[in-house]
Motif scaffolding. Structure first.
Motif, PDB file in Angstrom:
ATOM      1  N   ARG A  86       1.451  -0.909  -0.117  1.00 45.90           N
ATOM      2  CA  ARG A  86      -0.297  -0.055   0.067  1.00 45.90           C
ATOM      3  C   ARG A  86       0.539   1.077  -0.132  1.00 45.90           C
ATOM      4  NH1 ARG A  86      -4.065  -0.825   4.665  1.00 45.90           N
ATOM      5  NH2 ARG A  86      -4.773   1.123   3.608  1.00 45.90           N
ATOM      6  N   TYR A  87       2.061   1.213   0.308  1.00 45.94           N
ATOM      7  CA  TYR A  87       2.997   2.366   0.601  1.00 45.94           C
ATOM      8  C   TYR A  87       3.788   2.315  -1.151  1.00 45.94           C
ATOM      9  CZ  TYR A  87       1.508   1.976   5.226  1.00 45.94           C
ATOM     10  OH  TYR A  87       0.441   1.732   5.670  1.00 45.94           O
ATOM     11  N   PRO A 142      -3.804   2.075   7.555  1.00 42.30           N
ATOM     12  CA  PRO A 142      -3.850   3.225   6.456  1.00 42.30           C
ATOM     13  C   PRO A 142      -2.977   3.835   6.888  1.00 42.30           C
ATOM     14  CG  PRO A 142      -6.168   3.457   7.625  1.00 42.30           C
ATOM     15  CD  PRO A 142      -5.430   1.975   7.954  1.00 42.30           C
TER      16      PRO A 142
END
Length: 327
Positions: A136-137, A294
């Motif tokens: 996700r990064y 997140p």
């Protein structure tokens, strides 16, 4: 390859063209995509951490792509994205390693300190101390996870189940771990340099219930406090801020001298403890958590050649979040 070299503590880094290293047995050759700039790098460059490898390529929050592997490596393949943290090697045989405390190893190697690091286009690393990264990064956002995140996570663990948590020094590590702590349902009280309204607003925007000067008392007693600012004078202040039985965690590798303080600040079973390095289990746990939570990572990118500028900005407190070098 291009690299930024430290020839001696106290000197600016020097741009240089040096040979691309070759991976030895158990190592991987990594093309660096991003390398975050850590306060520990400042301590190395400024001579506060003694006896670095010289000349040295600093940097230990490395995101890169595996290019080649040495003999015996079967964990990573060419093209895979991995992270390389501060802990670069341990002996595996000392009492600390054998008892699950490899962060206290008697014969360790540290990336960007005793082992060349990521202020370069390529680096080599022991594959056993590298980790896959949450998808996700992107590369720049993932880099600060590898020390600011990891040391923050270990510091948070040392604070136990503290519900009201004070954080002194709201920089790279604090802004990451504050979000993790909020996800866990904790209340965050942020302490910044006196008068730093921008940092206080930054902390409030990340969910802090209170943000103020490091010289101020919090509105309620804290269960624990974590010190990321390397200022010894904050230890008595944090002890005065925590309740009976509270814990003050010193999260940095270097700190200015702690001044004397009256015993009454420590009495009533308050605890002061330090955090040293990290273990591979810390990395496994935190990176898995970062893949689920997140985390908003605040970064300022710099080209590799601007490493001295990035270090100066960190030294002078001109950054919010983390600086990241991009080759």
């Amino acid at each position: 390859m291009r690299a930024m070299l430290l020839d001696a503590p106290g000197r600016p880094l020097r741009p240089a063209d040096i040979p691309i290293p070759s991976p030895g047995p158990g190592q991987v050759l990594v093309k660096v995509r991003a390398c975050a700039v850590c306060r520990t790098d400042l301590h190395v460059v400024d001579g506060e951490l003694e006896q670095p490898k010289l000349p040295l390529v600093p940097g230990h929050e490395i995101v890169g792509e595996v290019v080649a592997a040495g003999a015996g490596v079967d964990t990573f393949r060419a093209g895979e994205r991995i992270g390389i943290p501060w802990l670069g090697h341990t002996c595996g045989v000392c009492p600390y390693c054998r008892s699950g405390h490899e962060n206290l190893c008697d014969a360790p190697g540290f990336t960007g300190y005793t082992i060349d690091g990521g202020y370069a286009e390529y680096t080599v690393a022991d594959a056993a101390y590298c980790f896959p990264l949450p998808e996700r990064y992107d590369d720049i956002a993932a880099a600060p996870l590898l020390c600011a995140g990891l040391i923050g996570y270990r510091s948070l663990r040392m604070a136990s189940d503290a519900r009201r948590l004070g954080i002194y020094g709201f920089g790279a590590a604090a802004h990451i771990i504050a979000q993790v702590a909020r996800h866990q349902g904790r209340e965050i009280f942020a302490f910044t340099r006196p008068g730093d309204a921008a940092a206080q607003a930054f902390a409030a925007g990340l969910g802090a219930v209170w943000a103020g000067d490091s010289t101020a008392a919090p509105p309620v007693p804290l269960d624990a406090a974590i010190l990321f600012a390397p200022v010894g004078g904050l230890v008595p202040a944090a002890l005065a801020a925590v309740r009976k039985g509270g814990v003050v965690v010193c999260g940095g590798i270097h700190m200015s001298d702690i001044p004397s303080f009256p015993y009454r600040l420590l009495w009533e079973e308050r605890v002061v403890r330090s955090v040293a390095n990290l273990t591979r289990q810390d990395a496994i746990e935190f990176l898995a958590l970062a893949g689920e939570v997140p985390i908003r990572i605040e970064v300022t990118p710099y080209p590799l050649a601007a490493a001295n500028e990035a270090l100066a900005d960190l030294r002078e407190g001109r950054l919010q979040g983390a600086a990241v070098l991009v080759p």
